[in-house]
Scaffold this motif. Sequence first.
Motif, PDB file in Angstrom:
ATOM      1  N   PHE A  38      49.557  43.434  53.786  1.00 31.69           N
ATOM      2  CA  PHE A  38      49.862  42.582  54.941  1.00 31.69           C
ATOM      3  C   PHE A  38      48.988  41.330  54.976  1.00 31.69           C
ATOM      4  CE2 PHE A  38      51.660  46.534  56.947  1.00 31.69           C
ATOM      5  CZ  PHE A  38      52.954  46.061  56.910  1.00 31.69           C
ATOM      6  N   VAL A  39      47.747  41.481  54.534  1.00 32.09           N
ATOM      7  CA  VAL A  39      46.821  40.354  54.573  1.00 32.09           C
ATOM      8  C   VAL A  39      46.502  39.924  53.138  1.00 32.09           C
ATOM      9  CG1 VAL A  39      44.614  39.522  55.463  1.00 32.09           C
ATOM     10  CG2 VAL A  39      45.818  41.397  56.624  1.00 32.09           C
ATOM     11  N   VAL A  40      46.921  38.694  52.801  1.00 32.29           N
ATOM     12  CA  VAL A  40      46.780  38.218  51.424  1.00 32.29           C
ATOM     13  C   VAL A  40      45.346  38.362  50.928  1.00 32.29           C
ATOM     14  CG1 VAL A  40      47.032  36.226  49.890  1.00 32.29           C
ATOM     15  CG2 VAL A  40      48.694  36.610  51.688  1.00 32.29           C
ATOM     16  N   GLU A  41      44.399  38.015  51.808  1.00 29.49           N
ATOM     17  CA  GLU A  41      42.995  38.044  51.372  1.00 29.49           C
ATOM     18  C   GLU A  41      42.515  39.468  51.089  1.00 29.49           C
ATOM     19  OE1 GLU A  41      43.630  36.632  54.679  1.00 29.49           O
ATOM     20  OE2 GLU A  41      44.460  35.017  53.458  1.00 29.49           O
ATOM     21  N   ASN A  42      43.224  40.451  51.629  1.00 29.36           N
ATOM     22  CA  ASN A  42      42.801  41.837  51.412  1.00 29.36           C
ATOM     23  C   ASN A  42      43.322  42.430  50.105  1.00 29.36           C
ATOM     24  OD1 ASN A  42      41.586  41.626  53.837  1.00 29.36           O
ATOM     25  ND2 ASN A  42      42.858  43.129  54.909  1.00 29.36           N
ATOM     26  N   LYS A  43      44.236  41.712  49.452  1.00 31.85           N
ATOM     27  CA  LYS A  43      44.737  42.249  48.182  1.00 31.85           C
ATOM     28  C   LYS A  43      43.585  42.321  47.187  1.00 31.85           C
ATOM     29  CE  LYS A  43      49.523  40.776  48.767  1.00 31.85           C
ATOM     30  NZ  LYS A  43      50.647  39.957  48.292  1.00 31.85           N
ATOM     31  N   SER A  44      43.522  43.408  46.445  1.00 32.53           N
ATOM     32  CA  SER A  44      42.381  43.606  45.558  1.00 32.53           C
ATOM     33  C   SER A  44      42.454  42.644  44.374  1.00 32.53           C
ATOM     34  CB  SER A  44      42.356  45.039  45.053  1.00 32.53           C
ATOM     35  OG  SER A  44      43.321  45.212  44.048  1.00 32.53           O
ATOM     36  N   PRO A  45      41.278  42.223  43.865  1.00 37.64           N
ATOM     37  CA  PRO A  45      41.252  41.367  42.677  1.00 37.64           C
ATOM     38  C   PRO A  45      42.002  42.013  41.511  1.00 37.64           C
ATOM     39  CG  PRO A  45      39.046  41.564  43.628  1.00 37.64           C
ATOM     40  CD  PRO A  45      39.928  42.514  44.386  1.00 37.64           C
ATOM     41  N   LEU A  46      41.977  43.348  41.450  1.00 35.61           N
ATOM     42  CA  LEU A  46      42.686  44.027  40.357  1.00 35.61           C
ATOM     43  C   LEU A  46      44.192  43.818  40.460  1.00 35.61           C
ATOM     44  CD1 LEU A  46      40.919  47.462  39.732  1.00 35.61           C
ATOM     45  CD2 LEU A  46      41.050  45.463  38.215  1.00 35.61           C
ATOM     46  N   LEU A  47      44.729  43.910  41.685  1.00 31.52           N
ATOM     47  CA  LEU A  47      46.173  43.698  41.865  1.00 31.52           C
ATOM     48  C   LEU A  47      46.557  42.288  41.418  1.00 31.52           C
ATOM     49  CD1 LEU A  47      48.950  44.742  42.957  1.00 31.52           C
ATOM     50  CD2 LEU A  47      48.367  43.646  45.113  1.00 31.52           C
ATOM     51  N   LEU A  48      45.757  41.310  41.834  1.00 30.24           N
ATOM     52  CA  LEU A  48      46.057  39.923  41.466  1.00 30.24           C
ATOM     53  C   LEU A  48      45.923  39.712  39.955  1.00 30.24           C
ATOM     54  CD1 LEU A  48      44.210  38.089  44.396  1.00 30.24           C
ATOM     55  CD2 LEU A  48      46.563  38.916  44.292  1.00 30.24           C
ATOM     56  N   GLN A  49      44.997  40.434  39.365  1.00 29.64           N
ATOM     57  CA  GLN A  49      44.824  40.331  37.909  1.00 29.64           C
ATOM     58  C   GLN A  49      45.995  40.986  37.162  1.00 29.64           C
ATOM     59  OE1 GLN A  49      41.106  42.108  36.485  1.00 29.64           O
ATOM     60  NE2 GLN A  49      42.118  42.646  34.550  1.00 29.64           N
ATOM     61  N   TYR A  50      46.451  42.119  37.695  1.00 30.09           N
ATOM     62  CA  TYR A  50      47.495  42.867  36.992  1.00 30.09           C
ATOM     63  C   TYR A  50      48.891  42.328  37.252  1.00 30.09           C
ATOM     64  CZ  TYR A  50      43.969  46.368  35.865  1.00 30.09           C
ATOM     65  OH  TYR A  50      42.874  47.005  35.374  1.00 30.09           O
ATOM     66  N   ASN A  51      49.098  41.689  38.390  1.00 35.53           N
ATOM     67  CA  ASN A  51      50.407  41.105  38.684  1.00 35.53           C
ATOM     68  C   ASN A  51      50.233  39.672  39.179  1.00 35.53           C
ATOM     69  OD1 ASN A  51      53.082  40.617  39.220  1.00 35.53           O
ATOM     70  ND2 ASN A  51      53.284  42.125  40.868  1.00 35.53           N
ATOM     71  N   HIS A  54      53.703  37.797  40.659  1.00 34.84           N
ATOM     72  CA  HIS A  54      54.260  38.086  41.993  1.00 34.84           C
ATOM     73  C   HIS A  54      53.184  38.499  43.001  1.00 34.84           C
ATOM     74  CE1 HIS A  54      58.217  37.771  40.227  1.00 34.84           C
ATOM     75  NE2 HIS A  54      57.935  38.703  39.342  1.00 34.84           N
ATOM     76  N   LYS A  55      52.029  38.930  42.502  1.00 27.14           N
ATOM     77  CA  LYS A  55      50.925  39.386  43.382  1.00 27.14           C
ATOM     78  C   LYS A  55      51.392  40.477  44.335  1.00 27.14           C
ATOM     79  CE  LYS A  55      48.802  34.755  43.244  1.00 27.14           C
ATOM     80  NZ  LYS A  55      49.827  34.080  42.400  1.00 27.14           N
ATOM     81  N   LYS A  56      52.228  41.369  43.837  1.00 28.99           N
ATOM     82  CA  LYS A  56      52.833  42.395  44.694  1.00 28.99           C
ATOM     83  C   LYS A  56      52.652  43.792  44.131  1.00 28.99           C
ATOM     84  CE  LYS A  56      56.546  39.749  46.871  1.00 28.99           C
ATOM     85  NZ  LYS A  56      57.953  39.368  46.797  1.00 28.99           N
ATOM     86  N   VAL A  57      52.706  44.784  45.018  1.00 29.10           N
ATOM     87  CA  VAL A  57      52.855  46.158  44.573  1.00 29.10           C
ATOM     88  C   VAL A  57      54.334  46.402  44.319  1.00 29.10           C
ATOM     89  CG1 VAL A  57      50.865  46.952  45.880  1.00 29.10           C
ATOM     90  CG2 VAL A  57      53.130  47.095  46.922  1.00 29.10           C
ATOM     91  N   PRO A  58      54.689  47.391  43.519  1.00 26.13           N
ATOM     92  CA  PRO A  58      53.806  48.275  42.767  1.00 26.13           C
ATOM     93  C   PRO A  58      53.410  47.690  41.416  1.00 26.13           C
ATOM     94  CG  PRO A  58      56.088  48.951  42.462  1.00 26.13           C
ATOM     95  CD  PRO A  58      56.107  47.770  43.397  1.00 26.13           C
ATOM     96  N   VAL A  59      52.245  48.136  40.960  1.00 24.68           N
ATOM     97  CA  VAL A  59      51.862  47.906  39.570  1.00 24.68           C
ATOM     98  C   VAL A  59      51.557  49.267  38.955  1.00 24.68           C
ATOM     99  CG1 VAL A  59      50.057  47.014  38.045  1.00 24.68           C
ATOM    100  CG2 VAL A  59      50.966  45.553  39.835  1.00 24.68           C
ATOM    101  N   LEU A  60      52.090  49.504  37.774  1.00 27.52           N
ATOM    102  CA  LEU A  60      51.726  50.706  37.022  1.00 27.52           C
ATOM    103  C   LEU A  60      50.738  50.290  35.950  1.00 27.52           C
ATOM    104  CD1 LEU A  60      52.547  53.811  36.414  1.00 27.52           C
ATOM    105  CD2 LEU A  60      53.769  52.819  34.473  1.00 27.52           C
ATOM    106  N   LEU A  61      49.631  51.005  35.876  1.00 29.33           N
ATOM    107  CA  LEU A  61      48.649  50.738  34.838  1.00 29.33           C
ATOM    108  C   LEU A  61      48.635  51.941  33.899  1.00 29.33           C
ATOM    109  CD1 LEU A  61      46.518  48.435  34.303  1.00 29.33           C
ATOM    110  CD2 LEU A  61      44.811  50.041  35.194  1.00 29.33           C
ATOM    111  N   HIS A  62      49.010  51.733  32.654  1.00 29.16           N
ATOM    112  CA  HIS A  62      49.057  52.835  31.700  1.00 29.16           C
ATOM    113  C   HIS A  62      48.102  52.527  30.553  1.00 29.16           C
ATOM    114  CE1 HIS A  62      51.436  55.434  28.620  1.00 29.16           C
ATOM    115  NE2 HIS A  62      50.435  56.101  29.148  1.00 29.16           N
ATOM    116  N   ASN A  63      47.053  53.324  30.449  1.00 30.13           N
ATOM    117  CA  ASN A  63      46.017  53.086  29.440  1.00 30.13           C
ATOM    118  C   ASN A  63      45.569  51.623  29.423  1.00 30.13           C
ATOM    119  OD1 ASN A  63      46.122  55.806  28.707  1.00 30.13           O
ATOM    120  ND2 ASN A  63      47.726  55.434  27.194  1.00 30.13           N
ATOM    121  N   GLY A  64      45.367  51.086  30.608  1.00 31.92           N
ATOM    122  CA  GLY A  64      44.826  49.730  30.727  1.00 31.92           C
ATOM    123  C   GLY A  64      45.854  48.617  30.712  1.00 31.92           C
ATOM    124  N   LYS A  65      47.133  48.971  30.423  1.00 28.17           N
ATOM    125  CA  LYS A  65      48.173  47.931  30.353  1.00 28.17           C
ATOM    126  C   LYS A  65      48.998  47.900  31.634  1.00 28.17           C
ATOM    127  CE  LYS A  65      49.090  47.680  25.380  1.00 28.17           C
ATOM    128  NZ  LYS A  65      50.077  48.070  24.348  1.00 28.17           N
TER     129      LYS A  65
END
Lengths: 202, 202
Positions: A38-51, A54-65
């Motif tokens: 809900f709050v952009v600033e609260n999104k984790s740095p990992l989420l922004l790094q992984y997506n 779109h900067k959105k959930v969901p992200v699947l991380l499989h063995n680091g990918k």
Amino acid sequence: MGDEVKVFGFWGSPFSRRVELALLLKGVPYEYVEEDIFVVENKSPLLLQYNPVHKKVPVLLHNGKPIAESLVILEYIEETWKANPILPEDPYDKAMARFWAKFLDDKCLPAIRKAAFSPENEREEAAEEARACLKTLESALNGKRVMQEVTGEELLSVEKLPELFKWTEEFVSCSVVKQSLPPKDKVLGVVKARVAQTNAPK
Amino acid sequence: MGDEVKVFGFWGSPFSRRVELALLLKGVPYEYVEEDIFVVENKSPLLLQYNPVHKKVPVLLHNGKPIAESLVILEYIEETWKANPILPEDPYDKAMARFWAKFLDDKCLPAIRKAAFSPENEREEAAEEARACLKTLESALNGKRVMQEVTGEELLSVEKLPELFKWTEEFVSCSVVKQSLPPKDKVLGVVKARVAQTNAPK
């Protein structure tokens, strides 16, 4: 195999829930990371790094990918873990499943969202659109019953859409699905707040 | 196998061209049926019958069974005819290909269309959006060079997007791709007419 599987999700998102549901069906253990979407600033740095796109959930991380986009993730899960297939085996049936999944995401969900979150005077028209989508749909939707409870717009009824109604009844009574559904009263709270906001005087 | 394969398409649609391109790459013979998509009443009864949900091209008809939605069709072609794979073999690479295809369809193409067909005073802002999409894109787009020729908005240049520029140069010089590209002057004519219409006094 020593697979490391993580899901970055949001408790109320049908898109991250479908990813978890797929992993549950496949029997793949995973770690769940809750994101505050809900709050952009609260999104984790990992989420922004992984997506970063779109900067959105969901992200699947499989063995680091990382993989983003729920339907893309579902295809990946299906190909990576073969047990309990999600898609039909026959290529034509598979195409039909993909067609309806796309229809659900591109047409139905936006229409239902619009029906739920339009200002009161526009709601009937939006609901009509959503109803047309649901009439077309031969697959199932999740979360809509909460929306109709809040807005008073009945989208899904056993009289009007008997097959779809039956399908969703069966869907939500499956034990693995039950496990992945968000608590109804929590969803209801968020949706009610948003509807109130939509109709608040500007 | 005695396969009967038909494509219902439109000469200028990148969506039906990508289906034809896939069949060409696979070496699958097919019959092509041109649809007049500009005038609803001109759409053939067969198209409406085969794609009642969207009433759009492309439709692939394989031994009498219809499939709509170009990306769904591409997956079907890939699974049905194994020669010359379109998608990478590795599941993660495949997920990336699907992610970018979805990004192209959901974000880039609508942004580029908006940049081309916005009224003149809104065009720069729309072009900015399209540029942001293209910057993100690591895959290629088709037809955009015609649009920048018409509108004067340069979206794709070797200076600004060298990798994407190189990719598209390579893409359009492939012999099979050349075969499936619509004639440039014909595309130019349609796009120019539409831009003129957008800017005509109401």
